[in-house]
Scaffold this active site. Sequence first.
Site, short mmCIF file in Angstrom:
data_model
loop_
_atom_site.label_atom_id
_atom_site.label_comp_id
_atom_site.label_asym_id
_atom_site.label_seq_id
_atom_site.Cartn_x
_atom_site.Cartn_y
_atom_site.Cartn_z
N HIS A 142 0.95 -1.13 0.03
CA HIS A 142 0.08 0.00 -0.02
C HIS A 142 0.94 1.21 -0.17
O HIS A 142 2.12 1.32 0.56
CB HIS A 142 -0.96 0.08 1.24
CG HIS A 142 -1.99 0.93 1.18
ND1 HIS A 142 -1.68 2.50 1.58
CD2 HIS A 142 -2.94 1.00 0.82
CE1 HIS A 142 -2.83 3.24 1.54
NE2 HIS A 142 -3.72 2.41 1.04
N GLU B 284 -4.14 2.42 -7.50
CA GLU B 284 -4.17 3.43 -6.57
C GLU B 284 -3.15 4.59 -6.81
O GLU B 284 -2.07 4.41 -6.17
CB GLU B 284 -4.12 3.03 -5.19
CG GLU B 284 -4.95 1.89 -4.65
CD GLU B 284 -5.23 1.90 -3.18
OE1 GLU B 284 -6.50 2.15 -2.80
OE2 GLU B 284 -4.42 1.84 -2.50
#
Length: 248
Positions: A96, A165
Amino acid sequence: MKHFKIIANWKMYPTVADAHIMATSIRNELEHLEEVEVILCPPAIWLTEVAMIIHQQIDHLHLGIQNVFDQAEGPFTGEISAKMASSVCQYAICGHSERIEHFREGPEFVNNKVHATLKAGLVPIVCIGEREKNSKSKDKLIGKLKQLLTGVSKKELNQVIIAYEPVWAVGGNRPDSPEDVEKIARQFKNAIDVDLSIVYGGSVDDKNARAFLDCQHLDGLLIGRASLKIKDFVHICRQAESIAKKSL
Ligand code: PGA
């Protein structure tokens, strides 16, 4: 036929009491989904608590861990291995952007985590995205994607979820455009040449979710802040269910 994955990343927010209430509401509100798989990623310390709530005969609700270490066991104080996580959840977020930013995780380390995750029998949710708003480059993104997936076999790739993302869109109030996201998702699928699952994350909320869910090459969403507002999150999952059913 569409089948969506909607992933909730609760980050380092809920207390145990919050996690309990959130998981219970989600289980009760989303009892009857057919074409949507919901993956809750609470803080690791509450995984067992949430597992006890959602694993009561609801097979479209699953659990993921927000991060894993790349070793199976050893003297790594404070870390959690994918092997350990596999006794309580089915998915693991790998790389992430907040881990890259705050913990300086590099692509090689993330690739090791992807391998550790697959070896443990978990599905990796591999995050990738450009840092700056106007720095989207097809070649760079595909190069990075291949780096993160180095050594992953074709068979394993069928299980992997890629979370596109853009870093600039995460945690702010400026989502990418559905048109750009659709283009990237298609390019990823063409470049990797297997039926990859691709989800989008970055400032998704209950108002803009539909436009992303309508993208032909997207298979779902990874949601941060809006997943903490249960009413909004449930609304997004219901929108996904209705779009999927219309595509039947
Ligand atoms: P956000 O976070 O939805 O709050 O932008 C997305 C993420 O953490 O992946």
